[in-house]
Design an enzyme around this catalytic site. Sequence first.
Site, mmCIF file in Angstrom:
data_model
loop_
_atom_site.group_PDB
_atom_site.id
_atom_site.type_symbol
_atom_site.label_atom_id
_atom_site.label_comp_id
_atom_site.label_asym_id
_atom_site.label_seq_id
_atom_site.Cartn_x
_atom_site.Cartn_y
_atom_site.Cartn_z
ATOM 1 N N LYS A 111 0.816 -1.218 0.000
ATOM 2 C CA LYS A 111 0.000 0.000 0.000
ATOM 3 C C LYS A 111 0.847 1.265 0.000
ATOM 4 C CE LYS A 111 -4.427 -1.691 1.261
ATOM 5 N NZ LYS A 111 -5.526 -1.830 2.175
ATOM 6 N N LYS A 194 -5.695 -9.837 -6.535
ATOM 7 C CA LYS A 194 -6.840 -10.129 -5.669
ATOM 8 C C LYS A 194 -8.016 -9.226 -6.033
ATOM 9 C CE LYS A 194 -6.718 -8.300 -1.603
ATOM 10 N NZ LYS A 194 -6.468 -7.837 -0.252
ATOM 11 N N LYS A 197 -11.603 -3.919 -3.128
ATOM 12 C CA LYS A 197 -12.443 -2.716 -3.144
ATOM 13 C C LYS A 197 -11.671 -1.541 -3.738
ATOM 14 C CE LYS A 197 -14.577 -3.809 1.353
ATOM 15 N NZ LYS A 197 -13.589 -3.985 2.424
HETATM 16 P P1 TYM Z 1 -11.220 -6.260 4.277
HETATM 17 O O1 TYM Z 1 -12.208 -5.189 4.588
HETATM 18 O O2 TYM Z 1 -10.228 -6.005 3.206
HETATM 19 O O3 TYM Z 1 -11.964 -7.604 3.905
HETATM 20 C C1 TYM Z 1 -12.966 -8.190 4.733
HETATM 21 C C2 TYM Z 1 -12.838 -9.716 4.666
HETATM 22 O O4 TYM Z 1 -12.943 -10.155 3.310
HETATM 23 C C3 TYM Z 1 -11.805 -10.952 2.986
HETATM 24 N N1 TYM Z 1 -11.454 -10.697 1.577
HETATM 25 C C4 TYM Z 1 -11.370 -11.654 0.633
HETATM 26 N N2 TYM Z 1 -11.564 -12.980 0.678
HETATM 27 C C5 TYM Z 1 -11.411 -13.679 -0.473
HETATM 28 N N3 TYM Z 1 -11.085 -13.099 -1.665
HETATM 29 C C6 TYM Z 1 -10.873 -11.769 -1.757
HETATM 30 N N4 TYM Z 1 -10.553 -11.196 -2.918
HETATM 31 C C7 TYM Z 1 -11.019 -10.964 -0.563
HETATM 32 N N5 TYM Z 1 -10.888 -9.641 -0.295
HETATM 33 C C8 TYM Z 1 -11.157 -9.494 1.019
HETATM 34 C C9 TYM Z 1 -10.706 -10.494 3.913
HETATM 35 O O5 TYM Z 1 -9.716 -11.491 4.080
HETATM 36 C C10 TYM Z 1 -11.477 -10.214 5.177
HETATM 37 O O6 TYM Z 1 -11.666 -11.394 5.932
HETATM 38 N N6 TYM Z 1 -7.796 -5.916 7.932
HETATM 39 C C11 TYM Z 1 -9.117 -6.433 7.598
HETATM 40 C C12 TYM Z 1 -10.222 -5.948 8.523
HETATM 41 C C13 TYM Z 1 -9.988 -6.171 9.975
HETATM 42 C C14 TYM Z 1 -10.055 -7.408 10.666
HETATM 43 C C15 TYM Z 1 -9.817 -7.098 12.033
HETATM 44 C C16 TYM Z 1 -10.305 -8.710 10.269
HETATM 45 C C17 TYM Z 1 -9.705 -5.216 10.904
HETATM 46 N N7 TYM Z 1 -9.610 -5.764 12.130
HETATM 47 C C18 TYM Z 1 -9.807 -8.104 13.006
HETATM 48 C C19 TYM Z 1 -10.296 -9.710 11.256
HETATM 49 C C20 TYM Z 1 -10.047 -9.394 12.602
HETATM 50 C C21 TYM Z 1 -9.472 -5.984 6.188
HETATM 51 O O7 TYM Z 1 -8.991 -5.015 5.682
HETATM 52 O O8 TYM Z 1 -10.472 -6.713 5.614
#
Ligand code: TYM
Length: 332
Positions: A111, A194, A197
């Site tokens: 990033k 991947k 968003k």
């Molecule tokens: P985020 O908002 O990017 O994504 C939310 C969840 O979706 C999963 N994900 C995917 N799974 C499969 N294929 C994809 N292309 C894909 N894109 C996203 C992510 O693995 C996630 O489970 N850092 C985290 C948010 C977070 C979090 C936490 C998660 C903050 N605190 C504590 C677990 C525990 C994030 O940015 O997810």
Amino acid sequence: MNRIFSGIQPTAKMHIGNYLGAVRHWVRLQDSFDAIFCVVDLHALTQPQDPAELRQATRELAATLMAAGINPERSILFAQSSVAAHSELAWLFSCVAPLGWLNRMTQFKEKAGKKREQAMLGLYSYPVLMAADILAYLATHVPVGEDQKQHLELTREIAGSFNHRYGVEMFPLPEPQILGSATRVMSLRDGSAKMSKSDASDYSRINMTDDADTIAQKFRKAKTDPEPLPSEPDGLEGRPEAANLVTIFAALSDISTADVLTRFGGAQFSTFKSELADLAASSLAPIAGELRRLLDDPDYVDGVLRDGAARARGIADPVIARTQEIMGIHRV
Ligand code: TYM
């Protein structure tokens, strides 16, 4: 007691990667676990956001999670910023997490890119806040997509090092739950990236709110190769775009990729893509419909978040008090 915690960022609309990789599993797990789900708006601030849009996206994402099946009576659903414990514990952990551990984090490198010096401190310490999210609830399991694996390893390291340093058994070492076959859904435009968003092209992803025509058009334009589909999973080797579409089909219909290929082996992509579009549209339509209904009642959604925050504070506040005590904070 087993407790799950997971989070999702309100940076843009939720897409099918979030759904198949994580949220769909959350819905199932809430039957067998004490479950806490969080819209992580503080994490969203690590990238530039329009304030009004972020506020609206937070409410909308909470509504999307409910529309997808998160039941706020069974699970706790809330916004991260409404529970101060997350920020407090993040600070306490930032005093026990060495820079060397954070330097290993690949997400920061990706990033921040070449503009490392201009990157914000929050982007760098992002994984420490994530550890705080999870450990403020003493969560034992964290259902996520594959991209979060490294962050969860860091969470375990922070928990272990805290316990060791203070000679306590305060924090569990939470287990990542990377479930199902769609743990890493790829972009529809590039099988090596991947689905995300933050991708500039909306054609790279299927959003939860896309209508049937948009879904059909996006799959029609999705990158593929000239060969027909193979009849066995081995034939997907070296064909990332084909593998991705087959994985999405399998996950949406809850069957194995082998079963998808038994049905479509030898078919042209045009046939397969149109069946996939129908399947995706019929799977997502009820969620989009329920989302529209919920968004017509923003007070209800805000009420759920308010109630969720109160219940979350009830769990996290004593954990903060105990952590402060262990670390030598003079509480009067
Ligand atoms: P985020 O908002 O990017 O994504 C939310 C969840 O979706 C999963 N994900 C995917 N799974 C499969 N294929 C994809 N292309 C894909 N894109 C996203 C992510 O693995 C996630 O489970 N850092 C985290 C948010 C977070 C979090 C936490 C998660 C903050 N605190 C504590 C677990 C525990 C994030 O940015 O997810």
